[in-house]
Structure formats: C-alpha cells, structure tokens
Scaffold this motif. Structure first.
Motif, short mmCIF file in Angstrom:
data_model
loop_
_atom_site.label_atom_id
_atom_site.label_comp_id
_atom_site.label_asym_id
_atom_site.label_seq_id
_atom_site.Cartn_x
_atom_site.Cartn_y
_atom_site.Cartn_z
N GLN A 37 77.78 58.77 49.55
CA GLN A 37 77.86 57.56 50.37
C GLN A 37 78.53 56.43 49.59
O GLN A 37 79.33 55.66 50.14
N GLN A 38 78.25 56.34 48.30
CA GLN A 38 78.91 55.34 47.48
C GLN A 38 80.42 55.60 47.42
O GLN A 38 81.22 54.66 47.41
N GLU A 39 80.80 56.88 47.40
CA GLU A 39 82.22 57.24 47.33
C GLU A 39 82.95 56.95 48.64
O GLU A 39 84.04 56.37 48.64
N GLY A 41 81.72 55.17 51.32
CA GLY A 41 81.36 53.92 51.98
C GLY A 41 80.31 54.17 53.05
O GLY A 41 79.89 55.31 53.29
N PRO A 42 79.88 53.12 53.75
CA PRO A 42 78.79 53.24 54.73
C PRO A 42 79.27 53.82 56.07
O PRO A 42 78.93 53.30 57.14
N VAL A 43 80.04 54.89 56.00
CA VAL A 43 80.55 55.53 57.21
C VAL A 43 79.60 56.61 57.71
O VAL A 43 79.82 57.17 58.78
N ARG A 76 73.44 50.92 47.94
CA ARG A 76 74.31 49.75 48.00
C ARG A 76 74.50 49.19 49.40
O ARG A 76 74.71 47.99 49.59
N PHE A 77 74.48 50.06 50.39
CA PHE A 77 74.84 49.64 51.74
C PHE A 77 73.63 49.47 52.66
O PHE A 77 73.78 49.04 53.80
N GLY A 312 85.38 53.44 59.10
CA GLY A 312 86.21 53.04 57.97
C GLY A 312 87.69 53.06 58.23
O GLY A 312 88.49 53.05 57.29
#
Length: 323
Positions: A37-39, A41-43, A76-77, A312
């Motif tokens: 998810q960090q890689e 993104g919050p998709v 993070r998200f 994204g």
C-alpha cells in the motif's frame, strides 16, 4: 458552490471508497500488504482479519496485533480496517474493545461478518459505537458481510443504516447456507454469474447499496494466482452487476481489480470536458459533441472522475477542481 452541492441538491453524496479491499490474516501477510500500500498509494484498502486470521486460543493477542499495525507509523494513509468475529461469537466484543482502544482514531472501518438480521447489525453497531467513542472516535464506519438468508432479507434496511458504508457479498457462506441446493460450482466462475439464486443475491446487494449511496463489494475470486480469472470476474462484477468494489485475497489480485474498475481514459476525458463545460454554464443543460447533457448525466460523469481519482489516475487539466 462546489459541484457536489449542485449535483446532489444538499443530500449526502454517495460513499466513495477504494475499489479493492485486500484481506490479510497472518502477521507476515499484514506487513507485506502495508508495504505494498505504501508503494502503490491509497488505491486499495487493507482489511486485517481477526475472524479467520486468529488461531484458536490466540484471539486476544491477534486483536492486539491488528491494533498495533493500524496504529503504527506504517499506516500512512489510514486506509486499513479490520474484520472482527461475528457478533454471536464470544470474541466479538473483545475484538472491538482491543482494536478500538488501540487504534480507533486511525481505523478506516470495522467489517461485521455473518450478520443474521437488521436487529443484529444495529446491536453490533451500538456496541462498536460504545467502544469507539470511549477511545475518542465518533461514528466509526462499519462494513457488513451479507452471507446469510436473514441478512439478505433485510439488505435494504441494513444499507440504510447511517454508519454502514459498504456491503460485501460472502459467496461461499451463502452457497453453503443452502445445504447442497446450490452446487459448489456456483462459488466460482462461470456459475457464480449465472446461478439464479446467487445472481439474485448479488443484484439485491448492489441495488440496496445504490439506493442508499453505499458501496457494494464483490466476493473473492478463489483462483488465487490466476490474474486472467480475477480480471474477468472483476470485469463482470462492475459491468453486469453494478459493483464498485471487490475483495482481494492475494497481492497478485490487486492490480487486475484496479484495472477492471478504472474507467477508460476516453470516458475520463469526456467526463472532464462535460463537467467543465457544465460549470461554465452554471450547471444548466449543455451540448457536447451533439448530445444534450443535464444534471442527471453530470452526476454520472462526476462519479467517473471520482473513481478515476480513487484509483490514482492522473485527471485531465482542471478536472481535479470538480471533486
């Protein structure tokens, strides 16, 4: 005025969530999912699983692990939720209390499995609200698995509950609940899209969600590493059954689901052109390439841009201001 104030006439706009809900039960898989998810993104959302993830006798420690991951710096998200034990389980309230105490402020949602009725869901939500409010979080979102006859019978009323964001179809439990009257082949493709009792359930869930502005989430594809099967199932879920979200149970399923639920670039471009022109016309009717558009079609194209943003996708110039 913001476009949503015009297009939804002061009503609450539909819930918008990432299109993929990825499940992880073991700690190693949880950590890998968070790293992915960090890689990307919050998709996609991550649901950490207490119901099937905890080994017998280890339920409290597993709930504490889930709370630690959700409350940790790697979240993070803040798009990580948790599936708790069903409300009839001795571990249900323990899960809720531990997770809320440790991570209520950063928890995306709690997933309720095996609900039997509207009354059961309402009681579970009241208990969740009790523990989450004690931890400083009001109106914690709840997702509900529809996998029993009773929940399906009450599906429109469950979708109407304010705390409920999404309903998911639990195909394997639903088929099993028919005690052989539905063949096991209906748990997977192609029969999952053709057996009348299964398709009826899927359509009822989707219709209930859309009637109340909630998100219908499609069941898993059990062919874990067959990307073509995942892509085909996701494509049918979105194009034929009206689902706007789907479960993943393996990291290799995430990208095919994202791809299937992302609007085509041509539709994204058209949506941006139509909505930007509509705003110039103060949201009155316009013509675009010889076709009349008004607020009904504006709402459709607004949802196209919203889905693209959630996945994204880079939006056309000026389109981001519409969301």
């Amino acid at each position: 005025m913001h476009p949503t104030q015009v297009l939804f006439l002061g009503k609450q706009q539909p819930v918008s969530l990432p299109v993929c809900d990825h499940y992880a039960g073991a700690e190693k898989l949880m950590r890998k999912s968070v790293a992915l998810q960090q890689e990307l993104g919050p998709v996609f959302d991550i649901t950490l699983d207490c119901e099937d993830g905890a080994s017998a006798g280890n339920e409290a420690a597993h709930a504490q692990l889930v709370a630690a991951v959700i409350g940790g710096a790697d979240n993070r998200f803040e798009r990580i939720g948790a599936r708790v034990h069903d409300s009839g389980s001795a571990f249900f309230e323990q899960d809720v209390e531990i997770i809320c105490k440790g991570a209520a402020r950063r928890l995306a949602y709690l997933m309720l499995p095996k609900a039997e009725s509207l009354a059961e869901v309402s009681a579970a939500i009241a208990l969740i609200e009790h523990h989450s409010s004690q931890a400083g979080r009001q109106a914690l979102p709840v997702h509900v698995l529809i996998e029993t006859h009773g929940a399906l019978a009450d599906v429109f009323a469950i979708a109407a509950l304010p705390q409920v964001q999404s309903l998911s179809f639990g195909i394997m439990d639903f088929v099993s609940a028919h005690y052989g009257a539905i063949p096991s082949a209906a748990m997977r493709s192609p029969a999952q899209f053709s057996h009348p009792l299964v398709t009826r359930a899927k359509l009822e869930i989707a219709a209930a969600c859309h009637a109340h502005g909630k998100v219908p989430s499609h069941n898993v594809t059990t062919d874990i590493k067959d990307s073509a099967s995942v892509a085909a199932d996701a494509g049918r879920a979105v194009s034929e059954f009206g689902y706007t979200r789907m479960w993943s149970i393996h990291p290799q399923q995430i990208r095919p689901i994202l791809n299937a639920f992302t609007p085509p670039q041509s539709e994204i471009a058209a949506a941006a052109q139509i909505l930007l022109a509509a705003r110039q016309a103060d949201w009155g009717p316009i013509q675009h390439e010889g076709t009349l558009h008004d607020r009904a079609s504006y709402r459709y194209y607004w949802s196209v841009l919203q889905r693209a943003k959630n996945n994204g996708v880079a939006l056309p110039e000026g389109a981001a201001t519409l969301l």
